[in-house]
Scaffold this motif. Structure first.
Motif, PDB file in Angstrom:
ATOM      1  N   GLY A  30       0.832  -1.141  -0.022  1.00 24.42           N
ATOM      2  CA  GLY A  30       0.113  -0.019   0.020  1.00 24.42           C
ATOM      3  C   GLY A  30       0.936   1.192   0.009  1.00 24.42           C
ATOM      4  O   GLY A  30       2.183   1.117  -0.150  1.00 24.42           O
ATOM      5  N   ILE A  31       0.027   2.536   0.089  1.00 22.57           N
ATOM      6  CA  ILE A  31       0.937   3.733   0.296  1.00 22.57           C
ATOM      7  C   ILE A  31       1.648   3.838   1.788  1.00 22.57           C
ATOM      8  O   ILE A  31       0.884   3.615   2.851  1.00 22.57           O
ATOM      9  CB  ILE A  31       0.045   4.914  -0.098  1.00 22.57           C
ATOM     10  CG1 ILE A  31      -0.692   4.909  -1.396  1.00 22.57           C
ATOM     11  CG2 ILE A  31       0.751   6.220   0.175  1.00 22.57           C
ATOM     12  CD1 ILE A  31       0.668   4.981  -2.497  1.00 22.57           C
ATOM     13  N   VAL A  32       2.826   3.985   1.824  1.00 21.19           N
ATOM     14  CA  VAL A  32       3.571   4.315   2.788  1.00 21.19           C
ATOM     15  C   VAL A  32       4.539   5.623   2.855  1.00 21.19           C
ATOM     16  O   VAL A  32       5.185   5.685   1.792  1.00 21.19           O
ATOM     17  CB  VAL A  32       4.534   3.104   3.364  1.00 21.19           C
ATOM     18  CG1 VAL A  32       5.183   3.404   4.762  1.00 21.19           C
ATOM     19  CG2 VAL A  32       3.523   1.982   3.858  1.00 21.19           C
ATOM     20  N   TYR A  33       4.457   6.361   3.697  1.00 16.32           N
ATOM     21  CA  TYR A  33       5.309   7.661   3.763  1.00 16.32           C
ATOM     22  C   TYR A  33       6.400   7.487   4.742  1.00 16.32           C
ATOM     23  O   TYR A  33       6.267   6.833   5.702  1.00 16.32           O
ATOM     24  CB  TYR A  33       4.444   9.033   4.047  1.00 16.32           C
ATOM     25  CG  TYR A  33       3.341   9.101   3.110  1.00 16.32           C
ATOM     26  CD1 TYR A  33       3.779   9.894   1.868  1.00 16.32           C
ATOM     27  CD2 TYR A  33       2.069   8.792   3.165  1.00 16.32           C
ATOM     28  CE1 TYR A  33       2.776  10.023   1.133  1.00 16.32           C
ATOM     29  CE2 TYR A  33       1.105   9.288   2.367  1.00 16.32           C
ATOM     30  CZ  TYR A  33       1.385   9.897   1.439  1.00 16.32           C
ATOM     31  OH  TYR A  33       0.662  10.136   0.420  1.00 16.32           O
ATOM     32  N   GLN A  34       7.632   7.604   4.292  1.00 17.09           N
ATOM     33  CA  GLN A  34       8.874   7.806   5.405  1.00 17.09           C
ATOM     34  C   GLN A  34       9.507   9.047   5.345  1.00 17.09           C
ATOM     35  O   GLN A  34       9.257   9.829   4.491  1.00 17.09           O
ATOM     36  CB  GLN A  34       9.590   6.611   4.917  1.00 17.09           C
ATOM     37  CG  GLN A  34       8.976   5.165   5.328  1.00 17.09           C
ATOM     38  CD  GLN A  34      10.237   4.123   5.081  1.00 17.09           C
ATOM     39  OE1 GLN A  34      11.120   3.994   4.161  1.00 17.09           O
ATOM     40  NE2 GLN A  34      10.303   3.476   6.248  1.00 17.09           N
ATOM     41  N   ILE A  35      10.468   9.234   6.127  1.00 16.30           N
ATOM     42  CA  ILE A  35      11.225  10.287   6.193  1.00 16.30           C
ATOM     43  C   ILE A  35      12.545  10.318   6.066  1.00 16.30           C
ATOM     44  O   ILE A  35      13.049   9.323   6.830  1.00 16.30           O
ATOM     45  CB  ILE A  35      11.257  11.270   7.806  1.00 16.30           C
ATOM     46  CG1 ILE A  35       9.426  11.882   7.805  1.00 16.30           C
ATOM     47  CG2 ILE A  35      12.045  12.254   8.027  1.00 16.30           C
ATOM     48  CD1 ILE A  35       9.340  12.460   9.147  1.00 16.30           C
ATOM     49  N   SER A  36      13.576  10.800   5.333  1.00 21.79           N
ATOM     50  CA  SER A  36      14.826  10.666   4.989  1.00 21.79           C
ATOM     51  C   SER A  36      15.383  11.726   6.101  1.00 21.79           C
ATOM     52  O   SER A  36      15.370  12.949   5.990  1.00 21.79           O
ATOM     53  CB  SER A  36      15.228  10.996   3.519  1.00 21.79           C
ATOM     54  OG  SER A  36      16.540  11.037   3.532  1.00 21.79           O
ATOM     55  N   LEU A  37      16.365  11.338   6.763  1.00 23.78           N
ATOM     56  CA  LEU A  37      17.005  12.117   7.757  1.00 23.78           C
ATOM     57  C   LEU A  37      18.439  12.015   7.497  1.00 23.78           C
ATOM     58  O   LEU A  37      19.091  11.049   7.559  1.00 23.78           O
ATOM     59  CB  LEU A  37      16.439  11.870   9.204  1.00 23.78           C
ATOM     60  CG  LEU A  37      17.236  12.642  10.346  1.00 23.78           C
ATOM     61  CD1 LEU A  37      16.533  13.822  10.697  1.00 23.78           C
ATOM     62  CD2 LEU A  37      16.852  11.620  11.662  1.00 23.78           C
ATOM     63  N   ASN A  38      19.191  13.329   7.574  1.00 20.97           N
ATOM     64  CA  ASN A  38      20.795  13.311   7.552  1.00 20.97           C
ATOM     65  C   ASN A  38      21.152  12.649   8.590  1.00 20.97           C
ATOM     66  O   ASN A  38      20.688  12.817   9.914  1.00 20.97           O
ATOM     67  CB  ASN A  38      21.101  14.729   7.577  1.00 20.97           C
ATOM     68  CG  ASN A  38      22.633  14.926   7.114  1.00 20.97           C
ATOM     69  OD1 ASN A  38      23.507  14.573   7.973  1.00 20.97           O
ATOM     70  ND2 ASN A  38      23.000  15.553   6.172  1.00 20.97           N
ATOM     71  N   SER A  39      22.207  11.905   8.542  1.00 25.71           N
ATOM     72  CA  SER A  39      22.811  11.210   9.660  1.00 25.71           C
ATOM     73  C   SER A  39      23.317  11.926  10.700  1.00 25.71           C
ATOM     74  O   SER A  39      23.157  11.516  11.917  1.00 25.71           O
ATOM     75  CB  SER A  39      23.982  10.308   9.105  1.00 25.71           C
ATOM     76  OG  SER A  39      23.692   9.258   8.341  1.00 25.71           O
ATOM     77  N   ASN A  40      23.705  12.951  10.534  1.00 28.32           N
ATOM     78  CA  ASN A  40      24.125  13.999  11.477  1.00 28.32           C
ATOM     79  C   ASN A  40      23.197  14.565  12.531  1.00 28.32           C
ATOM     80  O   ASN A  40      23.474  15.118  13.680  1.00 28.32           O
ATOM     81  CB  ASN A  40      24.999  15.269  10.851  1.00 28.32           C
ATOM     82  CG  ASN A  40      26.484  14.752  10.119  1.00 28.32           C
ATOM     83  OD1 ASN A  40      26.845  13.739  10.390  1.00 28.32           O
ATOM     84  ND2 ASN A  40      26.661  15.548   8.864  1.00 28.32           N
ATOM     85  N   ASP A  41      22.046  14.316  12.076  1.00 26.78           N
ATOM     86  CA  ASP A  41      20.922  14.919  12.840  1.00 26.78           C
ATOM     87  C   ASP A  41      20.198  13.936  13.456  1.00 26.78           C
ATOM     88  O   ASP A  41      19.018  13.913  14.269  1.00 26.78           O
ATOM     89  CB  ASP A  41      19.903  15.617  11.812  1.00 26.78           C
ATOM     90  CG  ASP A  41      20.259  16.881  11.202  1.00 26.78           C
ATOM     91  OD1 ASP A  41      21.208  17.448  11.694  1.00 26.78           O
ATOM     92  OD2 ASP A  41      19.850  17.027  10.192  1.00 26.78           O
ATOM     93  N   LEU A  42      20.658  12.669  13.455  1.00 26.47           N
ATOM     94  CA  LEU A  42      19.876  11.493  14.188  1.00 26.47           C
ATOM     95  C   LEU A  42      19.743  11.647  15.489  1.00 26.47           C
ATOM     96  O   LEU A  42      18.754  11.455  16.042  1.00 26.47           O
ATOM     97  CB  LEU A  42      20.606  10.284  13.585  1.00 26.47           C
ATOM     98  CG  LEU A  42      19.874   8.977  14.029  1.00 26.47           C
ATOM     99  CD1 LEU A  42      18.517   8.840  13.520  1.00 26.47           C
ATOM    100  CD2 LEU A  42      20.601   7.658  13.694  1.00 26.47           C
ATOM    101  N   GLU A  43      20.930  11.992  16.123  1.00 21.32           N
ATOM    102  CA  GLU A  43      20.623  12.052  17.559  1.00 21.32           C
ATOM    103  C   GLU A  43      19.725  13.172  18.167  1.00 21.32           C
ATOM    104  O   GLU A  43      19.077  13.114  19.014  1.00 21.32           O
ATOM    105  CB  GLU A  43      22.258  12.205  18.258  1.00 21.32           C
ATOM    106  CG  GLU A  43      22.097  12.201  19.677  1.00 21.32           C
ATOM    107  CD  GLU A  43      23.516  11.891  20.327  1.00 21.32           C
ATOM    108  OE1 GLU A  43      23.633  12.157  21.587  1.00 21.32           O
ATOM    109  OE2 GLU A  43      24.591  11.662  19.600  1.00 21.32           O
TER     110      GLU A  43
END
Length: 244
Positions: A30-43
């Motif tokens: 089905g339709i799923v949305y995800q977020i892409s996050l810069n590794s430096n911003d993970l914490e």
């Protein structure tokens, strides 16, 4: 070891390092949305994120990002992205259909078609001349996505009577078939929201009640002032619906 870092070590042990091929077999259909996050911003993201569903680490062209989330509606992922952006994270939204990445515009349109333009939904709507809350929410999602679009009317053509009525009313309007399975057509090309509202009223006055407003999205970014003006128009519409 900090809790998030410990969690990542465990989670990534179960994940296959992904490349940017636009396919994620871990996601549900089905339709799923995800977020892409810069590794430096993970914490940093820990301040607003408590669970990182379907976490995937992507390394491509010397850049490192994490993708996560199992959001099923654009409004949900948009809210989380705003929270992340407000704390200074570098993010983007990715859409999937059946585990394959698709354009964000296409995902929003597919969900609208599934929710509003099926035969079952049309039958539930028959006889109603009001713009539904689902239509308003869909148009708000289009506006929030920041994608360039024009307006059109989606009309299920499922009887000879409907064909005859349309032939009496349409002139030089643009006509596009948007669903072969449900015989739904996009009619018209309106740059202003007020224009598509007037066109919708004209069709309804012509005894065609199955008329839905839709946005045909072109994937170009819109200017900030255009977004603000559209938001004002939509908000007025929402207020009118609340009063009825």
């Amino acid at each position: 070891m900090k809790p998030l870092i410990k969690y990542l070590v465990i989670a990534l042990g179960f994940l296959t390092a992904s490349n940017s091929n636009g396919f994620n077999p871990n996601l549900p259909k089905g339709i799923v949305y995800q977020i892409s996050l810069n590794s430096n911003d993970l914490e940093k993201s820990q301040t607003v994120i408590t669970e990182y569903h379907y976490l995937t680490h992507i390394i491509s062209n010397n850049s490192s990002t994490y993708i996560f989330g199992k959001f099923q509606h654009f409004s949900e992922v948009d809210s989380i992205q705003n929270l992340l952006n407000n704390i200074g994270c570098n993010t983007s939204i990715i859409a999937y259909q059946n585990q394959i990445e698709i354009p964000l515009a296409e995902a929003i349109s597919i969900q609208y078609k599934n929710d509003m333009l099926t035969e079952e939904a049309s039958n539930q709507r028959k006889g109603s001349k009001k713009i539904t809350v689902k239509e308003v929410n869909y148009l708000l999602d289009v506006q929030k996505s920041g994608l360039k679009h024009y307006y059109a009317l989606a009309i299920p053509v499922n009887s000879i009577e409907t064909v005859d009525k349309l032939l009496e009313q349409i002139d030089n309007e643009q006509i596009i078939e948007i669903s072969t399975s449900d015989d739904i057509y996009s009619i018209g090309r309106y740059e202003k929201f007020e224009d598509v509202l007037n066109a919708r009223k004209n069709f309804i006055d012509g005894d065609i009640n199955d008329v839905f407003i839709m946005a045909q999205i072109t994937d170009e970014r819109i200017e900030v002032d255009e977004t603000d003006n559209f938001a004002i128009v939509i908000q007025n519409l929402v207020n009118d619906l609340a009063d009825n």
